[in-house]
Design a protein around this motif. Structure first.
Motif, PDB file in Angstrom:
ATOM      1  N   THR A 137       6.257   5.942  -2.238  1.00 27.57           N
ATOM      2  CA  THR A 137       5.841   5.164  -2.913  1.00 27.57           C
ATOM      3  C   THR A 137       4.071   4.106  -3.281  1.00 27.57           C
ATOM      4  O   THR A 137       2.992   4.537  -1.735  1.00 27.57           O
ATOM      5  CB  THR A 137       6.652   4.061  -1.261  1.00 27.57           C
ATOM      6  OG1 THR A 137       5.921   4.333  -0.201  1.00 27.57           O
ATOM      7  CG2 THR A 137       7.894   4.119  -1.903  1.00 27.57           C
ATOM      8  N   LYS A 138       4.131   3.958  -4.566  1.00 26.51           N
ATOM      9  CA  LYS A 138       2.310   3.496  -4.415  1.00 26.51           C
ATOM     10  C   LYS A 138       2.088   2.456  -4.097  1.00 26.51           C
ATOM     11  O   LYS A 138       1.106   1.781  -3.707  1.00 26.51           O
ATOM     12  CB  LYS A 138       2.211   3.859  -6.225  1.00 26.51           C
ATOM     13  CG  LYS A 138       2.855   5.183  -6.857  1.00 26.51           C
ATOM     14  CD  LYS A 138       1.880   6.174  -6.668  1.00 26.51           C
ATOM     15  CE  LYS A 138       1.560   7.383  -6.665  1.00 26.51           C
ATOM     16  NZ  LYS A 138       3.193   7.788  -6.926  1.00 26.51           N
TER      17      LYS A 138
ATOM     18  N   THR B 224      -3.414  -3.395  -6.507  1.00 24.56           N
ATOM     19  CA  THR B 224      -3.506  -2.469  -7.560  1.00 24.56           C
ATOM     20  C   THR B 224      -5.746  -2.902  -6.667  1.00 24.56           C
ATOM     21  O   THR B 224      -6.018  -3.689  -6.135  1.00 24.56           O
ATOM     22  CB  THR B 224      -3.892  -2.704  -8.516  1.00 24.56           C
ATOM     23  OG1 THR B 224      -4.387  -3.947  -9.114  1.00 24.56           O
ATOM     24  CG2 THR B 224      -1.963  -2.627  -9.312  1.00 24.56           C
ATOM     25  N   ILE B 225      -6.181  -1.619  -7.525  1.00 25.79           N
ATOM     26  CA  ILE B 225      -8.170  -1.557  -7.257  1.00 25.79           C
ATOM     27  C   ILE B 225      -8.270  -1.212  -8.612  1.00 25.79           C
ATOM     28  O   ILE B 225      -7.577  -0.156  -9.463  1.00 25.79           O
ATOM     29  CB  ILE B 225      -7.800  -0.676  -6.121  1.00 25.79           C
ATOM     30  CG1 ILE B 225      -9.604  -1.158  -6.096  1.00 25.79           C
ATOM     31  CG2 ILE B 225      -8.126   0.331  -6.559  1.00 25.79           C
ATOM     32  CD1 ILE B 225      -9.783  -0.454  -4.950  1.00 25.79           C
ATOM     33  N   THR B 226      -9.493  -1.877  -8.676  1.00 20.90           N
ATOM     34  CA  THR B 226     -10.219  -1.733 -10.557  1.00 20.90           C
ATOM     35  C   THR B 226     -11.733  -1.234 -10.287  1.00 20.90           C
ATOM     36  O   THR B 226     -12.534  -1.659  -9.156  1.00 20.90           O
ATOM     37  CB  THR B 226     -10.053  -3.134 -11.318  1.00 20.90           C
ATOM     38  OG1 THR B 226      -9.060  -3.107 -11.540  1.00 20.90           O
ATOM     39  CG2 THR B 226     -10.752  -2.618 -12.488  1.00 20.90           C
TER      40      THR B 226
ATOM     41  N   TYR C 152       0.550  -0.789   0.027  1.00 28.70           N
ATOM     42  CA  TYR C 152      -0.510  -0.133  -0.002  1.00 28.70           C
ATOM     43  C   TYR C 152       0.791   1.125  -0.676  1.00 28.70           C
ATOM     44  O   TYR C 152       2.492   1.289   0.285  1.00 28.70           O
ATOM     45  CB  TYR C 152      -0.978  -0.397   1.152  1.00 28.70           C
ATOM     46  CG  TYR C 152      -1.754  -0.982   1.362  1.00 28.70           C
ATOM     47  CD1 TYR C 152      -2.985  -1.039   0.840  1.00 28.70           C
ATOM     48  CD2 TYR C 152      -1.846  -2.358   1.811  1.00 28.70           C
ATOM     49  CE1 TYR C 152      -3.448  -2.320   0.154  1.00 28.70           C
ATOM     50  CE2 TYR C 152      -2.607  -3.731   1.866  1.00 28.70           C
ATOM     51  CZ  TYR C 152      -3.747  -3.526   0.995  1.00 28.70           C
ATOM     52  OH  TYR C 152      -4.391  -4.397   0.841  1.00 28.70           O
ATOM     53  N   PRO C 153      -0.074   2.283  -0.161  1.00 26.99           N
ATOM     54  CA  PRO C 153       1.056   3.709   0.066  1.00 26.99           C
ATOM     55  C   PRO C 153       1.056   4.056   1.276  1.00 26.99           C
ATOM     56  O   PRO C 153       0.707   4.041   1.869  1.00 26.99           O
ATOM     57  CB  PRO C 153      -0.124   4.819  -0.304  1.00 26.99           C
ATOM     58  CG  PRO C 153      -1.103   4.009  -1.056  1.00 26.99           C
ATOM     59  CD  PRO C 153      -1.198   2.522  -0.994  1.00 26.99           C
TER      60      PRO C 153
ATOM     61  N   TRP D 156      -3.689   1.084  -5.233  1.00 29.51           N
ATOM     62  CA  TRP D 156      -4.856   1.057  -3.906  1.00 29.51           C
ATOM     63  C   TRP D 156      -4.909   2.354  -3.278  1.00 29.51           C
ATOM     64  O   TRP D 156      -3.912   3.068  -3.305  1.00 29.51           O
ATOM     65  CB  TRP D 156      -4.363   0.328  -3.529  1.00 29.51           C
ATOM     66  CG  TRP D 156      -5.665   0.384  -2.611  1.00 29.51           C
ATOM     67  CD1 TRP D 156      -6.417  -0.831  -2.177  1.00 29.51           C
ATOM     68  CD2 TRP D 156      -5.554   0.193  -0.750  1.00 29.51           C
ATOM     69  NE1 TRP D 156      -7.488  -0.639  -1.161  1.00 29.51           N
ATOM     70  CE2 TRP D 156      -7.014   0.038  -0.712  1.00 29.51           C
ATOM     71  CE3 TRP D 156      -5.057   1.888  -0.469  1.00 29.51           C
ATOM     72  CZ2 TRP D 156      -7.517   0.786   0.351  1.00 29.51           C
ATOM     73  CZ3 TRP D 156      -5.659   2.250   1.128  1.00 29.51           C
ATOM     74  CH2 TRP D 156      -6.833   1.773   1.461  1.00 29.51           C
ATOM     75  N   ASN D 157      -6.276   2.883  -3.428  1.00 33.53           N
ATOM     76  CA  ASN D 157      -5.873   4.187  -2.575  1.00 33.53           C
ATOM     77  C   ASN D 157      -7.291   4.100  -1.603  1.00 33.53           C
ATOM     78  O   ASN D 157      -8.427   4.142  -2.448  1.00 33.53           O
ATOM     79  CB  ASN D 157      -5.445   4.921  -3.131  1.00 33.53           C
ATOM     80  CG  ASN D 157      -6.173   5.234  -4.770  1.00 33.53           C
ATOM     81  OD1 ASN D 157      -7.029   6.160  -4.378  1.00 33.53           O
ATOM     82  ND2 ASN D 157      -5.784   5.425  -5.956  1.00 33.53           N
TER      83      ASN D 157
END
Length: 307
Positions: free
Chosen positions: A61-62, A66-68, A51-52, A80-81
């Motif tokens: 740092t990202k 991930t998220i869709t 995660y960030p 992801w955020n």
């Protein structure tokens, strides 16, 4: 120096002794605590990777996770955020699915069906309340009561541009321009006084001079004033022009009911004649989707009683 003897059952020492009997106990941390600490370290490392987490220069740092979600019908994948998570939840959570189902029903229904169906109008009140708060409440206030002199009251069943769902929808789509010319250069002070006295008389206020009322009547309906062209012959208003009804004692521009006396009321009406009116409501066709406009139309209609 002889090593101090340890009594049976005593706490283990490190073997160090000072001044003969001053010893250092060996009290290791509990094993469960150590394993818990190691687990938090591992969790932190995994979290930092997924995660960030850490700021790096002007960015951060990202993470690998991930998220869709969908944007205008197309899938988009990003790191992801919480913002992306909110968008996805609003699209795929059970409540979001249920909301879309209701919106589809509203889109397929006529205004008559919406306004007479308890479930549909209940959904309209709930869903449109947020839209109204975002786009309308800044001017018309949360309950739609408006601000005298600035923004119309939407809750009093007095519709400047008409209170049918068709007219309300038209207002939302294309906006409105409220305009009344200034009579500063057209009428003298005495003539404006006569018109003001006449307007108050048709609104039900007593105390005006009969001769002044007669003169104001002639100016109102004559070429000098021409007020009847917008406000109609009887002063009942004309929705095609957004001209208010002057006979119902509902005042959008000036607070006549709370004026101290008749003279104060006359001065308020004269101020409108002297300064005119220029105000504009923006169009929302490019800000709201068709279904949002439909829901908001039904909401505003029931807010003010409708026509």
């Amino acid at each position: 120096m002889s090593k101090p003897t340890e009594k049976k059952g005593a706490v283990q020492t490190t073997g160090h002794a000072w001044d003969g009997d001053l010893q250092e106990y060996n009290n290791p941390l509990p094993r469960w605590w150590l394993w818990g600490f190691y687990a938090t370290v591992v969790f932190a490392v995994v979290y930092w990777l997924m995660y960030p987490a850490w700021p790096v220069g002007n960015t951060f740092t990202k993470g690998f996770n991930t998220i869709t979600f969908e944007v205008d019908g197309e899938e988009r994948t990003t790191h992801w955020n919480t913002r992306a998570l909110l968008v996805r939840d609003m699209q795929s959570s059970p409540s979001a699915v249920r909301q879309r189902e209701f919106l589809e029903q509203i889109a397929a229904a006529s205004y008559e069906e919406i306004l007479t169906d308890a479930d549909k109008i209940s959904f309209v009140r709930s869903y449109a309340h947020g839209i109204f708060g975002d786009f309308c409440a800044a001017c018309h206030q949360v309950g739609g009561a408006g601000i005298v002199g600035l923004y119309p009251n939407l809750a009093n069943d007095d519709w400047l541009w008409g209170g049918t769902v068709e007219r309300i929808e038209e207002t939302l789509i294309q906006g409105r321009l409220g305009y009344m010319p200034s009579y500063r250069e057209t009428l003298s002070a005495d003539q404006m006084n006569d018109v003001a006295v006449y307007v108050l008389s048709i609104a039900g206020y007593e105390g005006g001079d009969a001769d002044a009322i007669g003169r104001g009547d002639r100016i109102f309906h004559g070429a000098e004033g021409g007020c009847f062209q917008c406000h109609n012959v009887g002063g009942v208003g004309r929705t095609s022009q957004g001209a208010p009804n002057l006979t119902n004692n509902i005042w959008q521009i000036i607070d006549v009911p709370n004026a101290a006396d008749h003279d104060a009321r006359v001065e308020l009406v004269k101020s409108v004649l002297r300064n005119g009116i220029q105000r504009q409501m923006p169009a929302f066709a490019d800000r709201l989707s068709p279904i949002e406009i439909k829901v908001l139309t039904a909401y505003v209609h029931q807010l003010g009683g409708g026509q």
